[in-house]
Structure formats: structure tokens, C-alpha cells
Design a protein around this motif. Structure first.
Motif, PDB file in Angstrom:
ATOM      1  N   VAL A 176      12.415 -45.705   8.463  1.00 26.47           N
ATOM      2  CA  VAL A 176      11.992 -44.298   8.132  1.00 26.47           C
ATOM      3  C   VAL A 176      11.576 -43.275   8.784  1.00 26.47           C
ATOM      4  CG1 VAL A 176      12.208 -42.212   5.933  1.00 26.47           C
ATOM      5  CG2 VAL A 176      13.167 -45.413   5.426  1.00 26.47           C
ATOM      6  N   ALA A 177      11.633 -42.297   9.381  1.00 29.45           N
ATOM      7  CA  ALA A 177      11.247 -41.509   9.707  1.00 29.45           C
ATOM      8  C   ALA A 177      12.066 -39.960  10.305  1.00 29.45           C
ATOM      9  CB  ALA A 177      10.732 -41.573  11.214  1.00 29.45           C
ATOM     10  N   THR A 178      11.156 -38.887  10.308  1.00 30.17           N
ATOM     11  CA  THR A 178      11.100 -37.504  10.296  1.00 30.17           C
ATOM     12  C   THR A 178      11.436 -37.284  11.583  1.00 30.17           C
ATOM     13  OG1 THR A 178       9.326 -36.561   9.532  1.00 30.17           O
ATOM     14  CG2 THR A 178      10.759 -37.308   7.493  1.00 30.17           C
ATOM     15  N   TYR A 179      11.994 -36.176  11.929  1.00 33.42           N
ATOM     16  CA  TYR A 179      11.996 -35.395  12.816  1.00 33.42           C
ATOM     17  C   TYR A 179      12.502 -36.199  13.712  1.00 33.42           C
ATOM     18  CZ  TYR A 179       9.298 -31.522  10.292  1.00 33.42           C
ATOM     19  OH  TYR A 179       9.456 -30.868   9.320  1.00 33.42           O
ATOM     20  N   ILE A 180      13.772 -36.739  13.747  1.00 34.02           N
ATOM     21  CA  ILE A 180      14.076 -37.280  15.207  1.00 34.02           C
ATOM     22  C   ILE A 180      15.644 -36.859  14.581  1.00 34.02           C
ATOM     23  CG2 ILE A 180      15.166 -39.993  15.585  1.00 34.02           C
ATOM     24  CD1 ILE A 180      12.127 -39.887  15.532  1.00 34.02           C
ATOM     25  N   ASN A 181      15.689 -35.912  15.280  1.00 33.00           N
ATOM     26  CA  ASN A 181      18.018 -35.359  15.908  1.00 33.00           C
ATOM     27  C   ASN A 181      18.745 -35.965  16.943  1.00 33.00           C
ATOM     28  OD1 ASN A 181      19.253 -33.335  15.857  1.00 33.00           O
ATOM     29  ND2 ASN A 181      18.495 -32.655  18.015  1.00 33.00           N
ATOM     30  N   VAL A 182      19.132 -36.747  16.085  1.00 33.21           N
ATOM     31  CA  VAL A 182      20.866 -36.929  16.974  1.00 33.21           C
ATOM     32  C   VAL A 182      20.929 -36.376  17.804  1.00 33.21           C
ATOM     33  CG1 VAL A 182      22.867 -38.274  16.982  1.00 33.21           C
ATOM     34  CG2 VAL A 182      21.260 -38.847  15.179  1.00 33.21           C
ATOM     35  N   THR A 183      21.190 -37.151  19.483  1.00 37.26           N
ATOM     36  CA  THR A 183      22.215 -35.642  20.553  1.00 37.26           C
ATOM     37  C   THR A 183      23.114 -36.177  20.584  1.00 37.26           C
ATOM     38  OG1 THR A 183      20.740 -37.411  22.527  1.00 37.26           O
ATOM     39  CG2 THR A 183      19.702 -35.328  20.802  1.00 37.26           C
ATOM     40  N   GLY A 184      23.684 -38.062  20.801  1.00 37.62           N
ATOM     41  CA  GLY A 184      25.087 -38.796  21.205  1.00 37.62           C
ATOM     42  C   GLY A 184      25.088 -39.581  20.817  1.00 37.62           C
ATOM     43  N   PHE A 185      25.831 -40.307  21.060  1.00 36.79           N
ATOM     44  CA  PHE A 185      25.799 -42.520  20.827  1.00 36.79           C
ATOM     45  C   PHE A 185      26.742 -43.085  21.775  1.00 36.79           C
ATOM     46  CE2 PHE A 185      27.291 -39.772  16.720  1.00 36.79           C
ATOM     47  CZ  PHE A 185      26.162 -40.347  16.185  1.00 36.79           C
ATOM     48  N   GLU A 186      26.118 -43.624  22.204  1.00 36.91           N
ATOM     49  CA  GLU A 186      26.454 -45.251  22.755  1.00 36.91           C
ATOM     50  C   GLU A 186      28.044 -45.997  22.303  1.00 36.91           C
ATOM     51  OE1 GLU A 186      23.119 -46.979  24.635  1.00 36.91           O
ATOM     52  OE2 GLU A 186      21.898 -45.277  24.895  1.00 36.91           O
ATOM     53  N   ARG A 187      28.298 -46.010  23.166  1.00 36.75           N
ATOM     54  CA  ARG A 187      29.978 -46.632  23.071  1.00 36.75           C
ATOM     55  C   ARG A 187      29.746 -48.162  23.518  1.00 36.75           C
ATOM     56  NH1 ARG A 187      32.599 -42.167  20.003  1.00 36.75           N
ATOM     57  NH2 ARG A 187      31.014 -40.087  20.854  1.00 36.75           N
ATOM     58  N   ASN A 188      31.346 -48.761  22.684  1.00 32.38           N
ATOM     59  CA  ASN A 188      31.827 -49.523  22.999  1.00 32.38           C
ATOM     60  C   ASN A 188      33.248 -49.916  23.073  1.00 32.38           C
ATOM     61  OD1 ASN A 188      32.612 -51.569  24.130  1.00 32.38           O
ATOM     62  ND2 ASN A 188      31.433 -53.487  23.011  1.00 32.38           N
ATOM     63  N   GLY A 189      33.640 -49.328  24.242  1.00 37.92           N
ATOM     64  CA  GLY A 189      35.095 -48.356  23.821  1.00 37.92           C
ATOM     65  C   GLY A 189      34.954 -47.148  23.784  1.00 37.92           C
ATOM     66  N   ASN A 190      35.386 -46.545  22.356  1.00 40.46           N
ATOM     67  CA  ASN A 190      35.405 -46.009  20.731  1.00 40.46           C
ATOM     68  C   ASN A 190      34.634 -45.982  20.132  1.00 40.46           C
ATOM     69  OD1 ASN A 190      37.135 -44.575  22.452  1.00 40.46           O
ATOM     70  ND2 ASN A 190      38.820 -45.295  21.052  1.00 40.46           N
ATOM     71  N   ARG A 191      34.164 -47.593  20.090  1.00 34.14           N
ATOM     72  CA  ARG A 191      33.354 -48.034  18.217  1.00 34.14           C
ATOM     73  C   ARG A 191      31.529 -47.032  19.226  1.00 34.14           C
ATOM     74  NH1 ARG A 191      36.730 -48.133  14.720  1.00 34.14           N
ATOM     75  NH2 ARG A 191      35.138 -49.581  13.480  1.00 34.14           N
ATOM     76  N   LEU A 192      30.860 -46.518  17.985  1.00 41.04           N
ATOM     77  CA  LEU A 192      29.807 -46.552  18.550  1.00 41.04           C
ATOM     78  C   LEU A 192      28.632 -47.481  18.090  1.00 41.04           C
ATOM     79  CD1 LEU A 192      29.716 -43.025  15.425  1.00 41.04           C
ATOM     80  CD2 LEU A 192      30.468 -43.572  18.104  1.00 41.04           C
ATOM     81  N   MET A 193      27.959 -47.789  19.106  1.00 42.35           N
ATOM     82  CA  MET A 193      27.413 -49.048  18.960  1.00 42.35           C
ATOM     83  C   MET A 193      25.421 -48.825  19.004  1.00 42.35           C
ATOM     84  SD  MET A 193      29.439 -51.596  19.794  1.00 42.35           S
ATOM     85  CE  MET A 193      28.235 -52.162  20.487  1.00 42.35           C
ATOM     86  N   ALA A 194      25.752 -46.862  19.473  1.00 40.92           N
ATOM     87  CA  ALA A 194      23.764 -46.460  19.234  1.00 40.92           C
ATOM     88  C   ALA A 194      23.897 -45.232  19.118  1.00 40.92           C
ATOM     89  CB  ALA A 194      22.871 -47.179  20.249  1.00 40.92           C
ATOM     90  N   ALA A 195      23.373 -44.859  19.067  1.00 41.50           N
ATOM     91  CA  ALA A 195      22.520 -43.131  18.205  1.00 41.50           C
ATOM     92  C   ALA A 195      21.769 -43.282  19.448  1.00 41.50           C
ATOM     93  CB  ALA A 195      22.080 -42.612  17.182  1.00 41.50           C
ATOM     94  N   LYS A 196      22.007 -42.003  20.028  1.00 37.87           N
ATOM     95  CA  LYS A 196      20.829 -41.401  21.492  1.00 37.87           C
ATOM     96  C   LYS A 196      19.970 -40.415  20.819  1.00 37.87           C
ATOM     97  CE  LYS A 196      24.326 -41.512  25.262  1.00 37.87           C
ATOM     98  NZ  LYS A 196      25.084 -40.665  26.329  1.00 37.87           N
ATOM     99  N   VAL A 197      18.869 -40.119  19.969  1.00 41.05           N
ATOM    100  CA  VAL A 197      17.641 -39.385  19.768  1.00 41.05           C
ATOM    101  C   VAL A 197      17.186 -39.102  20.574  1.00 41.05           C
ATOM    102  CG1 VAL A 197      18.548 -40.497  17.269  1.00 41.05           C
ATOM    103  CG2 VAL A 197      16.739 -40.913  18.683  1.00 41.05           C
ATOM    104  N   GLU A 198      16.162 -37.975  19.809  1.00 42.57           N
ATOM    105  CA  GLU A 198      15.220 -37.204  20.628  1.00 42.57           C
ATOM    106  C   GLU A 198      13.619 -36.734  19.405  1.00 42.57           C
ATOM    107  OE1 GLU A 198      13.574 -33.508  22.992  1.00 42.57           O
ATOM    108  OE2 GLU A 198      15.224 -33.529  21.719  1.00 42.57           O
ATOM    109  N   ASP A 199      12.672 -37.703  20.041  1.00 39.73           N
ATOM    110  CA  ASP A 199      11.339 -36.617  18.804  1.00 39.73           C
ATOM    111  C   ASP A 199      11.322 -35.930  19.091  1.00 39.73           C
ATOM    112  OD1 ASP A 199       9.043 -37.275  17.203  1.00 39.73           O
ATOM    113  OD2 ASP A 199       8.452 -38.622  17.854  1.00 39.73           O
TER     114      ASP A 199
END
Length: 548
Positions: free
Chosen positions: A187-210
Motif C-alpha cells: 500500500v502506498a499513497t502519492y503514486i500516480n498512474v501515467t500510463g500502461f504497458e501492454r501485451n497486445g491490447n491487454r494491460l500488463m503493468a501500470a506506469k507510475v510516478e512517485d
């Protein structure tokens, strides 16, 4: 909860579900998923309950307005909301009794027939809630009503009393997140999602910024659950730019008045307003909140704030029900939130359903929990994690209905006497610690043995002691001045002047724990006091409330 350790886990583990948004529904889903044994990541671009979930009317209710509409229009959807709300309100109170409790509400009426009408409606309300232990509603004579709330107008005929629940919303969401962390979630606060990494169209990872350090990294997960409330469309469109928006944001504000406005532990329901809404006047700590409004809100990039016309509206709405209406100069603070109403073909926001929906985008695989309200947060979270379980081919069932939150198990308010005897603190301080931290109040008080100065109050007007700030940083992931003053405590909602005055003392304590430099400390104080000053100016209130 340890933010640094969670961030290390984000960078090195793959999770079963990454939950975006740590308000009531997101924190509730994180707890539900963690209790089912899933590997859970919970992130938020701000603090726990930093947006809508900390700015509610603080009521746990089935919704008397929904019941009226359900009966008048034979609307089964609204009736279902009432039944869900009434079933869940007892669970909300049971699982965190230090943060939620039954609340008496009075509805003044001005004729015999109006009293009959409202009494019949509230008897139905009690019928649907017949399985809980809440006191039942009753029709009070004028004399009985005045005895409970001496400031009521003498023009009333009588009043109808009923019961719902009240909660400290921000601390309840914090308890959910804290419980999820103790259940194994990262669990962590002040972590902002800026985009996603994909395998085709499926989401595989969230790109985040502290947000605090500017560091960027990715969080790998099998599934992603969007619990960002009124901001859900931003995440949905980030995952799939081709989908249609689903959320119609609605702004609601409250004003804060002196406790003397009601002189009562009961709240007031105002059943009729000029535009068909209901408004509440509710005691909370040493103040009274009056709200809420309901207006379209298009600017999702700007925090909703109190404005002069909203103050006038709420005071005018209160005017027929109390003998002496406060002047706008007596408004001591206020707050605004955005409801995450689901788009429908209904004409206006006050008619939109606040029931929830779990949406799955077939292209990206993103799950989104849309709509809902505080009272049914647990049911919403359960429905969302049931969908997660389906996707993971898991048979694990929800355990949240009977799971005590941090601070709730074996809670007894009267234990404040033991706290006082052990640590020689004032009775009001001990009572405040019990109602804020539950069975963990002793952990806060124990810090006094580390530093005796931490037993001191921050000010004479409130029961806050210095040890609380230390505990909130070490155990509750408070990392900004506002985290403490707006959400760990609720002072920003209660008194803008005092909030601004206490910011330097809070910052000094936080600086010692978080290794802020003197320049950083001064900057954070200046920024937060400027923010509070902005609230005061935008509300059109007295500039002498602003601390220079």
C-alpha cells in the motif's frame, strides 16, 4: 504501513490485482482481496480518501430520499438501494465501532398532515431495517423536540425522529487501507498512474510516478481494478481511448457552523428545499456541518471549493427550521466533494442513481468500479473482487462482513479511564484518542515514554497531542501537513483559522520524522497556509481568518 517497503515491493513483485484509488471503494477492495489471499497492490495519486471519500456528509444510511422516490415512482432500483444501504450500515458500525455509531435525526414538520406523511415513510424505513438494533423512529411533540434540540423554530408543529449512522469517513478509509496492509497488501499513497504497458491490447503493468520524489517505475499485475470514483473515466480512457465516458460528476458542498447552532447531539434532516433536494445539519466533533448541494461539475482538474452563493443557499435552506439563523460571517470552514454518478438518461444529477456497477473493458481487460456511496462501500468492494476472483479462476469468498478494521476489535470506549490512569492525560484527550484510534490509542499514548514533551497539546481548543503526529507519520503513512490536518485529524473541515495556525507546529514534528530540511519545512508550511487562505477567499469569508 511502510511506504518505502511498499514501493520496493511494487518494483520487484508481480501482483494478482493492482487497485488504483484508495478511497472507500479502493481501500475496501484491497482489504477484501487481501483477505482472500491475493497478492494486492493499492495505490493512489494522493492520500487515502484524499478526494471524495473524505468529503461526504458523514452519514451511513439507506437513504430516506431514495425510499420516497421508490414509493412515489414504484422504482425498484431505488428501493434496492435502500435495502442495500440499511443492510450495510450495521456492518459499517460493527467493524469499526470507534469510527462509526448510530445517530439520531430530527425532521421538523409544520402541520399534522406533514407529520403523518413523514411518520409513515419512516415506519417503512424502520421496516426495511428491522433486523438491526437501531432505535426505532417516533413522532415527537413540539415540547419533546425542543427538549432535544432547543434551537428549533417555534413555528414548527412537531418533529419526527429516526436513526441512521455517522462515521469519520477519512479515518474509516484509512482503517480499511491499514487493515489491507496488515493483511499483506502493498500500500502506498502519492503514486500516480501515467500510463500502461501492454501485451497486445491487454494491460500488463501500470506506469507510475512517485509524486514525492519524481521517480518513475512500473507495477506488474495480472489484473487492474479502477476505483478512482469521479475520476474513473481518466483511467478508463488511458486503458482504452475508444470507450465512452461513464461518469457525470456532481459537486456537493458543506458549510461548518458553531455547535451552538443546534445545541444537540441529534442531527436535523431538512426534507424540502426550493430545488427538491434534502439537506442535513449534523453535529461533528465540536461543530455542525450543513449540506449538501448537488450541481453538475465539469472541471475535474480543480478541487471543488465552497463559494459565496453556496453559503447563501445552505443558510437560506436552514432558515425556516431554526430560531436564529447564523450569519455568513459565522461560517468557520467548508468543504466540497464530487459524487461519481453513473451516466444515465435522467435529466439532472439529483435524480441519477448512486448504485454501483463493475465494468469490464473486453479490449484492455481493465475492471472499473463505478458509482456507489459510502454506506455500501463493502458491498461494492465485494462485487468488484468477486469479478477479480472470476478472472483469476479462484473460489475464494469475501470475508469482510465480519472482519474488524484496525482499532475496532474488542473496542471499549470506557477504556479511556485506563489510558488516563496510565499516562496521566486529560480526560478529553483520552476520549479523543479512543474515538480516533480505537484499541490502538494506547500505542499513541505509549510514545510519550519516548519523549515526554509529546504529551503536550498543540492548542487549547482541541484535544490533539504532539504524539499523534509522530504516530500518524510512523504508522499511518502521513507524509504531508494536509494529510494530518485534513484527514488524520479533521481540523481543515472544522476551522480554517486554527488549521492555518497549527500548520507550523505540525510541520516541525513531521520534519523530525521525515528528515525535511529547514527550507523544505518552510516551503510546505507556506504552501499549505496559502491553500487554506485560498479556500477562505473563494468562499468570500472574512480575511481575518487567514493567518499571515
Amino acid at each position: 504501513m511502510n511506504r518505502k517497503a511498499s514501493i520496493e515491493r511494487f518494483q520487484n513483485e508481480e501482483f494478482d490485482v493492482c487497485i488504483i484509488g484508495a478511497g472507500s471503494s479502493g481501500a475496501g477492495a484491497a482489504l477484501d482481496a487481501a483477505l482472500r489471499g491475493y497478492r494486492v497492490a493499492l495505490i493512489d495519486r494522493g492520500d487515502f480518501a484524499g478526494e471524495t471519500s473524505s468529503r461526504s456528509t458523514k452519514l451511513i444510511h439507506g437513504g430516506v430520499r431514495y425510499l420516497e422516490q421508490a414509493i412515489k415512482k414504484l422504482d425498484l432500483a431505488q428501493l434496492r438501494q435502500v435495502r442495500h444501504g440499511l443492510a450495510e450500515r450495521r456492518t459499517v458500525i460493527r467493524n469499526a465501532p470507534h469510527l462509526a455509531h448510530p445517530l439520531s435525526l430530527l425532521t421538523p414538520v409544520f402541520s399534522f398532515f406533514e407529520g403523518v406523511y413523514i411518520t409513515i415513510g419512516l415506519r417503512l424505513y424502520d421496516f426495511f431495517a428491522r433486523h438491526d438494533t437501531f432505535p426505532k423512529g417516533r413522532w415527537l411533540s413540539k415540547k419533546e423536540a425542543m427538549a432535544q434540540m432547543p434551537t428549533l423554530t417555534h413555528n414548527m408543529h412537531s418533529a419526527v425522529q429516526y436513526y441512521d449512522g455517522q462515521l469519520n469517513d477519512a479515518r474509516y478509509a484509512l482503517a480499511l487501507a491499514h487493515s489491507a496492509a496488515e493483511g499483506g497488501a502493498a500500500v502506498a499513497t502519492y503514486i500516480n498512474v501515467t500510463g500502461f504497458e501492454r501485451n497486445g491490447n491487454r494491460l500488463m503493468a501500470a506506469k507510475v510516478e512517485d509524486v514525492l520524489t519524481g521517480t518513475s517505475f512500473s507495477i506488474k499485475s495480472r489484473l487492474f481494478l479502477n476505483c478512482t470514483g469521479p475520476y474513473a473515466d481518466a483511467i478508463r480512457l488511458m486503458a482504452n481511448p475508444k470507450i465512452e465516458p461513464r461518469i457525470r460528476p456532481s459537486k456537493g458542498v458543506h458549510i461548518t457552523l458553531p455547535r451552538e447552532v443546534l445545541q444537540s447531539d441529534s442531527a436535523m434532516l431538512i426534507p424540502k428545499t426550493a430545488d427538491g433536494r434534502v439537506v442535513f445539519a449534523i453535529p461533528f466533533e465540536d461543530k455542525v456541518f450543513v449540506g449538501t448541494t448537488d450541481d453538475d461539475y465539469a472541471d475535474g482538474t480543480r478541487e471543488p471549493t465552497l463559494e459565496p452563493d453556496e453559503i447563501r443557499y445552505l443558510l437560506d435552506t436552514l432558515r425556516p427550521y431554526v430560531a436564529n439563523v447564523p450569519d455568513a460571517s459565522e461560517v468557520q470552514a467548508g468543504f466540497g466533494g464530487i459524487r461519481p454518478l453513473i451516466v444515465s438518461n435522467r435529466a439532472n444529477t439529483k435524480a441519477l442513481l448512486r448504485d454501483h456497477e463493475v465494468e469490464e473493458d473486453p479490449e484492455s481487460g481493465l475492471l472499473s468500479l463505478l458509482g456507489g456511496k459510502w454506506t455500501t462501500y463493502r458491498l461494492m468492494a465485494q462485487d468488484a473482487v468477486d469479478r477479480v476472483a472470476e478472472r483469476l479462476n479462484s473460489q475464494a469468498r469475501s470475508e469482510t462482513a465480519t472482519h474488524y478494521l484496525v482499532g475496532g476489535e474488542n473496542y471499549r470506549f470506557d477504556d479511556w479511564h485506563t489510558l488516563q490512569a496510565t499516562y496521566q492525560l486529560s480526560p478529553d484527550v483520552c476520549q479523543h484518542l479512543m474515538q480516533t484510534y480505537g484499541n490502538r490509542a494506547e500505542r499513541v499514548a505509549r510514545l510519550i515514554r519516548e519523549n515526554s514533551e509529546w504529551a503536550e497539546r498543540l492548542c487549547t481548543e482541541q484535544p490533539y497531542i504532539l504524539a499523534e503526529v509522530i504516530y500518524q507519520v510512523r504508522e499511518e503513512m502521513a507524509v504531508t501537513i494536509r494529510d494530518v490536518l485534513a484527514r488524520r485529524w479533521r481540523l481543515e473541515l472544522l476551522d480554517w483559522r486554527l488549521t492555518s495556525e497549527l500548520a507550523p507546529a505540525v510541520a516541525e514534528l513531521m520534519a523530525s520524522e521525515l528528515s525535511w530540511s529547514p527550507d523544505e519545512q518552510a516551503t510546505y508550511i507556506r504552501q499549505y497556509q496559502a491553500l487554506v487562505a485560498t479556500f477562505i477567499r473563494q468562499a468570500g469569508l472574512r480575511t481575518d481568518l487567514i493567518t499571515a
